[in-house]
Design a protein around this motif. Structure first.
Motif, PDB file in Angstrom:
ATOM      1  N   LEU A  65      33.933  31.945  50.555  1.00 35.86           N
ATOM      2  CA  LEU A  65      33.840  32.354  49.149  1.00 35.86           C
ATOM      3  C   LEU A  65      35.221  32.393  48.509  1.00 35.86           C
ATOM      4  CD1 LEU A  65      32.183  33.313  46.757  1.00 35.86           C
ATOM      5  CD2 LEU A  65      32.254  35.640  47.695  1.00 35.86           C
ATOM      6  N   GLY A  66      36.228  32.820  49.287  1.00 36.87           N
ATOM      7  CA  GLY A  66      37.599  32.804  48.775  1.00 36.87           C
ATOM      8  C   GLY A  66      38.046  31.401  48.426  1.00 36.87           C
ATOM      9  N   TRP A  67      37.751  30.434  49.296  1.00 38.89           N
ATOM     10  CA  TRP A  67      38.090  29.028  49.012  1.00 38.89           C
ATOM     11  C   TRP A  67      37.382  28.555  47.747  1.00 38.89           C
ATOM     12  CZ3 TRP A  67      37.174  26.855  54.616  1.00 38.89           C
ATOM     13  CH2 TRP A  67      38.253  27.220  55.424  1.00 38.89           C
ATOM     14  N   GLN A  68      36.104  28.899  47.625  1.00 33.10           N
ATOM     15  CA  GLN A  68      35.338  28.460  46.452  1.00 33.10           C
ATOM     16  C   GLN A  68      35.897  29.060  45.173  1.00 33.10           C
ATOM     17  OE1 GLN A  68      31.432  29.732  47.660  1.00 33.10           O
ATOM     18  NE2 GLN A  68      31.008  27.867  48.830  1.00 33.10           N
ATOM     19  N   LEU A  69      36.310  30.297  45.229  1.00 32.80           N
ATOM     20  CA  LEU A  69      36.929  30.941  44.065  1.00 32.80           C
ATOM     21  C   LEU A  69      38.193  30.203  43.648  1.00 32.80           C
ATOM     22  CD1 LEU A  69      36.521  34.735  44.877  1.00 32.80           C
ATOM     23  CD2 LEU A  69      35.835  33.644  42.742  1.00 32.80           C
ATOM     24  N   GLN A  70      39.016  29.854  44.632  1.00 32.26           N
ATOM     25  CA  GLN A  70      40.275  29.189  44.312  1.00 32.26           C
ATOM     26  C   GLN A  70      40.057  27.758  43.825  1.00 32.26           C
ATOM     27  OE1 GLN A  70      42.294  30.143  48.031  1.00 32.26           O
ATOM     28  NE2 GLN A  70      43.631  31.532  46.912  1.00 32.26           N
ATOM     29  N   ALA A  71      38.943  27.155  44.219  1.00 33.40           N
ATOM     30  CA  ALA A  71      38.609  25.834  43.698  1.00 33.40           C
ATOM     31  C   ALA A  71      38.093  25.937  42.267  1.00 33.40           C
ATOM     32  CB  ALA A  71      37.563  25.165  44.587  1.00 33.40           C
ATOM     33  N   ALA A  72      37.280  26.972  41.999  1.00 36.65           N
ATOM     34  CA  ALA A  72      36.691  27.138  40.666  1.00 36.65           C
ATOM     35  C   ALA A  72      37.727  27.601  39.639  1.00 36.65           C
ATOM     36  CB  ALA A  72      35.540  28.140  40.723  1.00 36.65           C
ATOM     37  N   VAL A  73      38.637  28.481  40.063  1.00 39.20           N
ATOM     38  CA  VAL A  73      39.666  29.015  39.152  1.00 39.20           C
ATOM     39  C   VAL A  73      41.027  28.798  39.806  1.00 39.20           C
ATOM     40  CG1 VAL A  73      40.441  31.029  37.853  1.00 39.20           C
ATOM     41  CG2 VAL A  73      38.019  30.770  38.377  1.00 39.20           C
ATOM     42  N   PRO A  74      41.644  27.649  39.601  1.00 41.61           N
ATOM     43  CA  PRO A  74      42.935  27.356  40.237  1.00 41.61           C
ATOM     44  C   PRO A  74      43.973  28.433  39.939  1.00 41.61           C
ATOM     45  CG  PRO A  74      42.064  25.403  39.169  1.00 41.61           C
ATOM     46  CD  PRO A  74      41.170  26.535  38.769  1.00 41.61           C
ATOM     47  N   GLY A  75      44.706  28.804  40.980  1.00 43.60           N
ATOM     48  CA  GLY A  75      45.766  29.789  40.804  1.00 43.60           C
ATOM     49  C   GLY A  75      45.326  31.227  40.993  1.00 43.60           C
ATOM     50  N   ILE A  76      44.013  31.469  41.141  1.00 45.64           N
ATOM     51  CA  ILE A  76      43.540  32.835  41.339  1.00 45.64           C
ATOM     52  C   ILE A  76      44.044  33.350  42.685  1.00 45.64           C
ATOM     53  CG2 ILE A  76      41.374  32.286  42.524  1.00 45.64           C
ATOM     54  CD1 ILE A  76      40.001  34.360  40.749  1.00 45.64           C
ATOM     55  N   GLU A  77      44.410  34.615  42.749  1.00 50.90           N
ATOM     56  CA  GLU A  77      44.921  35.209  43.986  1.00 50.90           C
ATOM     57  C   GLU A  77      43.803  35.981  44.678  1.00 50.90           C
ATOM     58  OE1 GLU A  77      47.661  34.348  45.086  1.00 50.90           O
ATOM     59  OE2 GLU A  77      48.639  33.539  43.308  1.00 50.90           O
ATOM     60  N   ILE A  78      43.734  35.843  46.007  1.00 51.42           N
ATOM     61  CA  ILE A  78      42.703  36.515  46.798  1.00 51.42           C
ATOM     62  C   ILE A  78      43.334  37.607  47.645  1.00 51.42           C
ATOM     63  CG2 ILE A  78      40.882  36.230  48.515  1.00 51.42           C
ATOM     64  CD1 ILE A  78      40.327  34.742  45.925  1.00 51.42           C
ATOM     65  N   ILE A  79      42.785  38.807  47.546  1.00 50.89           N
ATOM     66  CA  ILE A  79      43.192  39.916  48.407  1.00 50.89           C
ATOM     67  C   ILE A  79      41.950  40.333  49.195  1.00 50.89           C
ATOM     68  CG2 ILE A  79      44.066  42.271  48.546  1.00 50.89           C
ATOM     69  CD1 ILE A  79      44.677  40.379  45.380  1.00 50.89           C
ATOM     70  N   PHE A  80      41.984  40.168  50.504  1.00 48.44           N
ATOM     71  CA  PHE A  80      40.842  40.526  51.319  1.00 48.44           C
ATOM     72  C   PHE A  80      40.840  42.027  51.599  1.00 48.44           C
ATOM     73  CE2 PHE A  80      40.847  36.005  52.709  1.00 48.44           C
ATOM     74  CZ  PHE A  80      39.561  35.714  52.296  1.00 48.44           C
ATOM     75  N   VAL A  81      39.660  42.619  51.479  1.00 46.48           N
ATOM     76  CA  VAL A  81      39.448  44.012  51.875  1.00 46.48           C
ATOM     77  C   VAL A  81      38.566  43.935  53.116  1.00 46.48           C
ATOM     78  CG1 VAL A  81      38.596  46.270  51.159  1.00 46.48           C
ATOM     79  CG2 VAL A  81      39.530  44.681  49.454  1.00 46.48           C
ATOM     80  N   THR A  82      39.070  44.401  54.245  1.00 44.90           N
ATOM     81  CA  THR A  82      38.399  44.115  55.512  1.00 44.90           C
ATOM     82  C   THR A  82      38.492  45.253  56.514  1.00 44.90           C
ATOM     83  OG1 THR A  82      38.428  42.601  57.401  1.00 44.90           O
ATOM     84  CG2 THR A  82      40.512  42.973  56.290  1.00 44.90           C
ATOM     85  N   SER A  83      37.553  45.256  57.417  1.00 48.76           N
ATOM     86  CA  SER A  83      37.567  46.218  58.524  1.00 48.76           C
ATOM     87  C   SER A  83      38.064  45.582  59.810  1.00 48.76           C
ATOM     88  CB  SER A  83      36.150  46.771  58.765  1.00 48.76           C
ATOM     89  OG  SER A  83      35.681  47.419  57.613  1.00 48.76           O
ATOM     90  N   TYR A  84      38.432  44.295  59.757  1.00 50.92           N
ATOM     91  CA  TYR A  84      38.916  43.612  60.949  1.00 50.92           C
ATOM     92  C   TYR A  84      40.250  44.195  61.400  1.00 50.92           C
ATOM     93  CZ  TYR A  84      35.451  39.926  60.311  1.00 50.92           C
ATOM     94  OH  TYR A  84      34.286  39.216  60.192  1.00 50.92           O
ATOM     95  N   ASP A  85      40.535  44.012  62.676  1.00 47.30           N
ATOM     96  CA  ASP A  85      41.801  44.520  63.183  1.00 47.30           C
ATOM     97  C   ASP A  85      42.952  43.589  62.764  1.00 47.30           C
ATOM     98  OD1 ASP A  85      42.010  42.348  64.983  1.00 47.30           O
ATOM     99  OD2 ASP A  85      40.966  43.458  66.558  1.00 47.30           O
ATOM    100  N   HIS A  86      44.167  44.013  63.060  1.00 41.68           N
ATOM    101  CA  HIS A  86      45.369  43.320  62.575  1.00 41.68           C
ATOM    102  C   HIS A  86      45.434  41.875  63.042  1.00 41.68           C
ATOM    103  CE1 HIS A  86      49.482  42.765  61.275  1.00 41.68           C
ATOM    104  NE2 HIS A  86      49.807  42.358  62.488  1.00 41.68           N
ATOM    105  N   TYR A  87      45.017  41.600  64.257  1.00 39.81           N
ATOM    106  CA  TYR A  87      45.158  40.241  64.775  1.00 39.81           C
ATOM    107  C   TYR A  87      44.197  39.283  64.082  1.00 39.81           C
ATOM    108  CZ  TYR A  87      48.013  42.527  68.257  1.00 39.81           C
ATOM    109  OH  TYR A  87      48.997  43.246  68.847  1.00 39.81           O
TER     110      TYR A  87
END
Length: 385
Positions: A65-87
């Motif tokens: 979805l992040g890739w699709q956002l950046q394709a639809a709106v060039p230059g948009i910045e993505i900040i992930f909010v996640t529960s994954y660990d650091h690695y």
């Protein structure tokens, strides 16, 4: 700064919104979404500067979805909010601007906001920079340096490690990259003390290369407090990838009045991002930029097709095919275009090229849609149907 928020959990969305409002008064929250299927349309409507995007949502790949956002709106910045660990999060850093771990900590959120603001300021300066009078680093294909009034030159690096270290710092330009991460990336099997010595020497070699290329006064490598990391500061030097994304962002609606601008902008993507180097850490950014280019090229091809310029549409889809030979769409589009021109050999060529690519080289089945279309075309008599 205009932002959008995406999280399938309503309480998490409310919490993030309140945290952002508490930490930064100059943030405008344009929209919030719990349904990820509405996100692309929302981004096209609101044109936010950044999207805070939950990576883990039911039935939706947040990374895609992040890739699709950046394709639809060039230059948009993505900040992930996640529960994954650091690695696991390191993978997201390869093309996202930043990430925030749940539960969200105020200090970490402030750092993210500052990073977004710095990136937006950098883009503003980029738009104001006079094109002909500043150095350019070219990243489409091999890394090249171009001084004002000169042709691009491929720098001569002392070692392959110097080349990769510079490329990695450039990839994370204006961000502090931790020393421990660099040691793990470049010398994973070397004793830490020896690896640190290699790092200092390699930094020295990079500085010497920049000096030889006439960029030492413009580009610098800053050392973090207590030598915790390094940051590449570009000064007024531009990066062709940034320039290209800004150009793509400003294209607007594709119509007869803007089609020449689309053509000119898309020609700027001549090769893949750092496409001459097999750096795994560059792959997400490489794929993101390729997706952005392919999305707009497909729009251009379909525009030509709708406006009865089949020859131009064929040229566009052949270009996509050359750059992205594993994507079925371009083959199928060309099959249908050749059919419209009663060019039977063209349809057959594209079908068998795709079949060879998918089944023999990639060991994947041909899509049922394309197989069915081809069978019906054959039954109907091919180009004479």
């Amino acid at each position: 700064m205009k932002v959008m928020l995406v999280d399938d959990e309503p309480l998490a969305l409310i919490g993030l919104q309140r945290a952002l409002e508490r930490e930064a008064r100059d943030i405008e929250i344009a929209a919030s979404f719990t349904n990820p299927k509405e996100v692309i349309a929302g981004a096209l409507l609101h044109r936010p500067d950044a999207v805070f995007l939950d990576i883990h949502m039911p039935e939706v790949d947040g990374l895609r979805l992040g890739w699709q956002l950046q394709a639809a709106v060039p230059g948009i910045e993505i900040i992930f909010v996640t529960s994954y660990d650091h690695y696991a999060v390191r993978a997201f850093q390869l093309y996202a601007l930043d990430y925030i771990m749940k539960p969200i900590q105020s200090q970490r959120l402030r750092q993210t906001i500052q990073r977004v603001q710095e990136k937006l300021q950098m883009k503003k300066m980029l738009r104001a920079a006079p094109d002909a009078n500043v150095p350019v680093i070219r990243c489409f294909g091999p890394i090249r340096f171009q001084l004002p009034g000169s042709e691009p030159v491929v720098p001569k690096w002392r070692t392959s490690k110097a080349q990769e270290l510079f490329a990695y710092l450039l990839h994370h330009r204006s961000q502090m990259v931790y020393r421990s991460l660099l040691l793990e990336l470049l010398w994973p099997d070397v004793d830490e003390a020896k690896a640190a010595s290699h790092l200092y020497t390699t930094i020295y070699h990079i500085r010497q290369t920049l000096k030889t290329c006439g960029l030492a006064e413009t580009i610098s490598i800053r050392i973090g407090d207590l030598e915790t990391g390094y940051r590449l500061d570009l000064g007024n030097t531009r990066v062709d990838v940034d320039v290209w994304e800004e150009e793509m962002r400003g294209l607007g609606v594709l119509d007869k009045g803007t089609v020449s601008r689309y053509e000119s902008a898309l020609e700027g993507y001549s090769e893949d991002y750092m496409g001459n180097y097999a750096y795994l850490w560059a792959e997400h950014e490489r794929e993101r930029l390729r997706l952005l280019w392919r999305h707009h090229m497909k729009m251009l091809g379909e525009f030509y097709e709708r406006n009865d310029h089949a020859d131009k549409a064929i040229e566009v889809f052949r270009t996509i095919q050359k750059m992205c030979p594993d994507e079925e769409d371009s083959y199928f589009a060309l099959m249908k275009l050749y059919h419209s021109l009663h060019h039977q050999a063209g349809v057959e060529e594209q079908y068998w090229l795709l079949k060879e690519r998918m089944e023999r080289e990639l060991e994947l089945p041909l899509s049922e849609e394309i197989s069915d279309w081809y069978r019906q075309w054959k039954v109907a008599g091919g180009a004479h149907a």
